[in-house]
Design a protein around this motif. Structure first.
Motif, PDB file in Angstrom:
ATOM      1  N   TYR A  28      30.660  30.826  47.543  1.00 15.14           N
ATOM      2  CA  TYR A  28      30.705  31.917  48.476  1.00 15.14           C
ATOM      3  C   TYR A  28      30.142  31.711  49.826  1.00 15.14           C
ATOM      4  CZ  TYR A  28      30.851  35.535  44.517  1.00 15.14           C
ATOM      5  OH  TYR A  28      31.316  36.373  43.783  1.00 15.14           O
ATOM      6  N   ARG A  29      29.467  30.637  49.976  1.00 16.33           N
ATOM      7  CA  ARG A  29      29.067  30.394  51.251  1.00 16.33           C
ATOM      8  C   ARG A  29      30.153  29.632  52.277  1.00 16.33           C
ATOM      9  NH1 ARG A  29      24.557  27.789  47.903  1.00 16.33           N
ATOM     10  NH2 ARG A  29      23.108  29.413  47.792  1.00 16.33           N
ATOM     11  N   ALA A  30      31.021  28.929  51.645  1.00 13.11           N
ATOM     12  CA  ALA A  30      32.087  28.363  52.179  1.00 13.11           C
ATOM     13  C   ALA A  30      33.516  29.338  52.421  1.00 13.11           C
ATOM     14  CB  ALA A  30      32.774  27.246  51.391  1.00 13.11           C
ATOM     15  N   ARG A  31      32.940  30.538  51.973  1.00 11.97           N
ATOM     16  CA  ARG A  31      33.950  31.702  52.088  1.00 11.97           C
ATOM     17  C   ARG A  31      35.243  31.378  51.253  1.00 11.97           C
ATOM     18  NH1 ARG A  31      31.072  35.065  51.831  1.00 11.97           N
ATOM     19  NH2 ARG A  31      32.616  36.535  52.633  1.00 11.97           N
ATOM     20  N   SER A  32      35.065  30.639  50.216  1.00 10.81           N
ATOM     21  CA  SER A  32      36.297  30.364  49.476  1.00 10.81           C
ATOM     22  C   SER A  32      36.676  31.442  48.389  1.00 10.81           C
ATOM     23  CB  SER A  32      36.044  29.145  48.517  1.00 10.81           C
ATOM     24  OG  SER A  32      37.233  28.854  47.770  1.00 10.81           O
ATOM     25  N   GLU A  33      37.904  31.871  48.458  1.00  6.44           N
ATOM     26  CA  GLU A  33      38.303  33.022  47.465  1.00  6.44           C
ATOM     27  C   GLU A  33      38.069  32.664  45.842  1.00  6.44           C
ATOM     28  OE1 GLU A  33      42.291  34.598  48.501  1.00  6.44           O
ATOM     29  OE2 GLU A  33      41.664  35.129  50.355  1.00  6.44           O
ATOM     30  N   ALA A  34      37.875  31.427  45.818  1.00  6.63           N
ATOM     31  CA  ALA A  34      37.718  30.892  44.425  1.00  6.63           C
ATOM     32  C   ALA A  34      36.538  31.310  44.029  1.00  6.63           C
ATOM     33  CB  ALA A  34      38.046  29.421  44.243  1.00  6.63           C
ATOM     34  N   ALA A  35      35.556  31.669  44.790  1.00 11.38           N
ATOM     35  CA  ALA A  35      34.387  32.189  44.258  1.00 11.38           C
ATOM     36  C   ALA A  35      34.494  33.526  43.590  1.00 11.38           C
ATOM     37  CB  ALA A  35      33.521  32.776  45.453  1.00 11.38           C
ATOM     38  N   ILE A  36      35.464  34.446  43.945  1.00 12.92           N
ATOM     39  CA  ILE A  36      35.657  35.550  42.907  1.00 12.92           C
ATOM     40  C   ILE A  36      36.093  35.353  41.665  1.00 12.92           C
ATOM     41  CG2 ILE A  36      37.133  37.808  42.911  1.00 12.92           C
ATOM     42  CD1 ILE A  36      34.852  37.805  45.131  1.00 12.92           C
ATOM     43  N   GLU A  59      38.160  51.605  32.020  1.00  7.27           N
ATOM     44  CA  GLU A  59      38.807  51.737  33.564  1.00  7.27           C
ATOM     45  C   GLU A  59      37.869  52.022  34.473  1.00  7.27           C
ATOM     46  OE1 GLU A  59      42.243  54.194  35.863  1.00  7.27           O
ATOM     47  OE2 GLU A  59      42.291  54.326  33.757  1.00  7.27           O
ATOM     48  N   ASP A  60      36.821  52.911  34.258  1.00  4.06           N
ATOM     49  CA  ASP A  60      35.773  53.147  35.298  1.00  4.06           C
ATOM     50  C   ASP A  60      35.019  51.979  35.629  1.00  4.06           C
ATOM     51  OD1 ASP A  60      36.766  55.359  35.989  1.00  4.06           O
ATOM     52  OD2 ASP A  60      35.376  56.816  35.052  1.00  4.06           O
ATOM     53  N   ALA A  61      34.743  51.328  34.333  1.00  3.52           N
ATOM     54  CA  ALA A  61      33.862  50.067  34.290  1.00  3.52           C
ATOM     55  C   ALA A  61      34.410  49.039  35.063  1.00  3.52           C
ATOM     56  CB  ALA A  61      33.726  49.695  32.831  1.00  3.52           C
ATOM     57  N   GLN A  62      35.758  48.833  34.935  1.00  2.00           N
ATOM     58  CA  GLN A  62      36.425  47.759  35.577  1.00  2.00           C
ATOM     59  C   GLN A  62      36.535  47.817  37.113  1.00  2.00           C
ATOM     60  OE1 GLN A  62      37.768  44.719  34.250  1.00  2.00           O
ATOM     61  NE2 GLN A  62      37.532  44.397  36.342  1.00  2.00           N
ATOM     62  N   GLU A  63      36.489  49.168  37.661  1.00  2.00           N
ATOM     63  CA  GLU A  63      36.568  49.270  39.041  1.00  2.00           C
ATOM     64  C   GLU A  63      35.329  48.986  39.389  1.00  2.00           C
ATOM     65  OE1 GLU A  63      37.491  53.278  40.055  1.00  2.00           O
ATOM     66  OE2 GLU A  63      39.636  53.275  38.859  1.00  2.00           O
ATOM     67  N   THR A  68      31.722  45.422  42.153  1.00  6.75           N
ATOM     68  CA  THR A  68      30.717  44.295  42.205  1.00  6.75           C
ATOM     69  C   THR A  68      31.143  42.947  42.969  1.00  6.75           C
ATOM     70  OG1 THR A  68      29.516  45.083  40.066  1.00  6.75           O
ATOM     71  CG2 THR A  68      29.091  42.931  40.521  1.00  6.75           C
ATOM     72  N   PHE A  69      32.137  42.543  42.595  1.00  5.96           N
ATOM     73  CA  PHE A  69      32.456  40.999  43.002  1.00  5.96           C
ATOM     74  C   PHE A  69      32.565  41.333  44.540  1.00  5.96           C
ATOM     75  CE2 PHE A  69      34.677  40.171  38.686  1.00  5.96           C
ATOM     76  CZ  PHE A  69      33.258  39.752  38.177  1.00  5.96           C
ATOM     77  N   LEU A  70      33.129  42.594  45.100  1.00  9.35           N
ATOM     78  CA  LEU A  70      33.467  42.607  46.482  1.00  9.35           C
ATOM     79  C   LEU A  70      32.198  42.679  47.205  1.00  9.35           C
ATOM     80  CD1 LEU A  70      35.396  43.210  48.852  1.00  9.35           C
ATOM     81  CD2 LEU A  70      35.072  45.565  48.145  1.00  9.35           C
ATOM     82  N   THR A  71      31.222  43.422  46.515  1.00 11.92           N
ATOM     83  CA  THR A  71      29.922  43.548  47.135  1.00 11.92           C
ATOM     84  C   THR A  71      29.227  42.028  47.225  1.00 11.92           C
ATOM     85  OG1 THR A  71      29.685  45.704  46.351  1.00 11.92           O
ATOM     86  CG2 THR A  71      27.532  44.347  46.869  1.00 11.92           C
ATOM     87  N   ALA A  85      22.968  35.906  37.559  1.00 10.08           N
ATOM     88  CA  ALA A  85      23.393  36.858  36.690  1.00 10.08           C
ATOM     89  C   ALA A  85      22.634  38.377  36.847  1.00 10.08           C
ATOM     90  CB  ALA A  85      23.011  36.420  35.209  1.00 10.08           C
ATOM     91  N   THR A  86      21.486  38.330  37.025  1.00 14.78           N
ATOM     92  CA  THR A  86      20.622  39.408  37.661  1.00 14.78           C
ATOM     93  C   THR A  86      21.106  40.020  38.795  1.00 14.78           C
ATOM     94  OG1 THR A  86      18.478  38.238  36.516  1.00 14.78           O
ATOM     95  CG2 THR A  86      18.250  40.123  37.995  1.00 14.78           C
ATOM     96  N   PHE A  87      21.366  39.054  39.687  1.00 13.55           N
ATOM     97  CA  PHE A  87      22.086  39.785  40.915  1.00 13.55           C
ATOM     98  C   PHE A  87      23.391  40.580  40.726  1.00 13.55           C
ATOM     99  CE2 PHE A  87      24.655  39.128  44.823  1.00 13.55           C
ATOM    100  CZ  PHE A  87      24.045  39.549  45.678  1.00 13.55           C
ATOM    101  N   LEU A  88      24.509  40.068  39.992  1.00 12.30           N
ATOM    102  CA  LEU A  88      25.369  40.721  39.876  1.00 12.30           C
ATOM    103  C   LEU A  88      25.228  41.923  38.701  1.00 12.30           C
ATOM    104  CD1 LEU A  88      27.722  37.485  39.118  1.00 12.30           C
ATOM    105  CD2 LEU A  88      27.741  39.095  41.137  1.00 12.30           C
TER     106      LEU A  88
END
Length: 203
Positions: A28-36, A59-63, A68-71, A85-88
């Motif tokens: 994430y800190r390196a802004r690598s898309e692999a983080a997602i 379906e709503d849960a997946q959205e 979450t990952f975008l945030t 884990a707690t953060f996510l």
């Protein structure tokens, strides 16, 4: 508390490899898309479980999980979660609750999950002003103290009900208690929590 511990649960259930979490945070800190993709592989199932418990709709849960990952991507950096884990989980839970409340307002009622939220709102409220945000931080600290003082089984039931929003029936099946005993235990815990918060002048 270690960097791998989710309060009230065994550290082996989730986030048992701190080194892996640190590697993900570095992405994430390196802004690598692999983080997602790494976050999805490691915590996707965990986040989906939280969202499905709240929304009852995959379906709503997946959205919510996608949100979450975008945030997380937009938050790290500058944030540096001590427990990934707690953060996510918190992001997922808040996103799912917001979606549920929006849906419940439209349908005038949200079933078992909405009931669990209403139960806790009766104790700590649900206003969103800047002043109450400061109070909420104090309430969070008080809640952690309350949970730490509970016997393990009562803490488990409280967290499963008001964090993961499990139904009374599910909790009854998990603990072996009757549904009436489970509901009575939760009522007593809410009453004790409200008493503690009142004594600390947080209500």
């Amino acid at each position: 508390m270690s960097c791998c511990t989710v309060k009230g649960f065994s550290s082996k259930r989730i986030g048992d490899d701190c080194t892996k979490d640190q590697e993900i945070l570095e992405l994430y800190r390196a802004r690598s898309e692999a983080a997602i993709s790494e976050t999805e592989d490691r915590y996707g199932r965990y986040c989906r479980r939280i969202a499905v418990n709240i929304l009852g709709n995959r379906e709503d849960a997946q959205e919510c999980v996608n949100d979450t990952f975008l945030t997380a991507w937009n938050s790290i950096p500058p944030q540096n979660p001590a427990v990934l884990a707690t953060f996510l989980g918190k992001i997922t839970r808040n996103a799912a609750i917001d979606r549920l409340r929006s849906r419940s307002r439209e349908k005038r009622g949200g079933g078992e999950t909405a009931l669990a939220l209403e139960e806790l709102d009766e104790v700590i409220g649900d206003s969103q002003t800047p002043e109450t945000e400061v109070l909420r931080r104090e309430l969070t600290q008080a809640l952690n103290r309350f949970l730490a003082a509970l016997p393990k089984q009562e803490r488990y039931i409280f967290v499963r009900r008001y964090w993961y929003l499990d139904s009374i029936r599910t909790l009854s099946e998990q603990t072996g208690f009757s549904e009436s005993k489970t509901a009575s235990m939760l009522y007593r815990l809410r009453k004790n929590l409200k008493k503690m918060l009142t004594e600390e002048e947080l209500l």
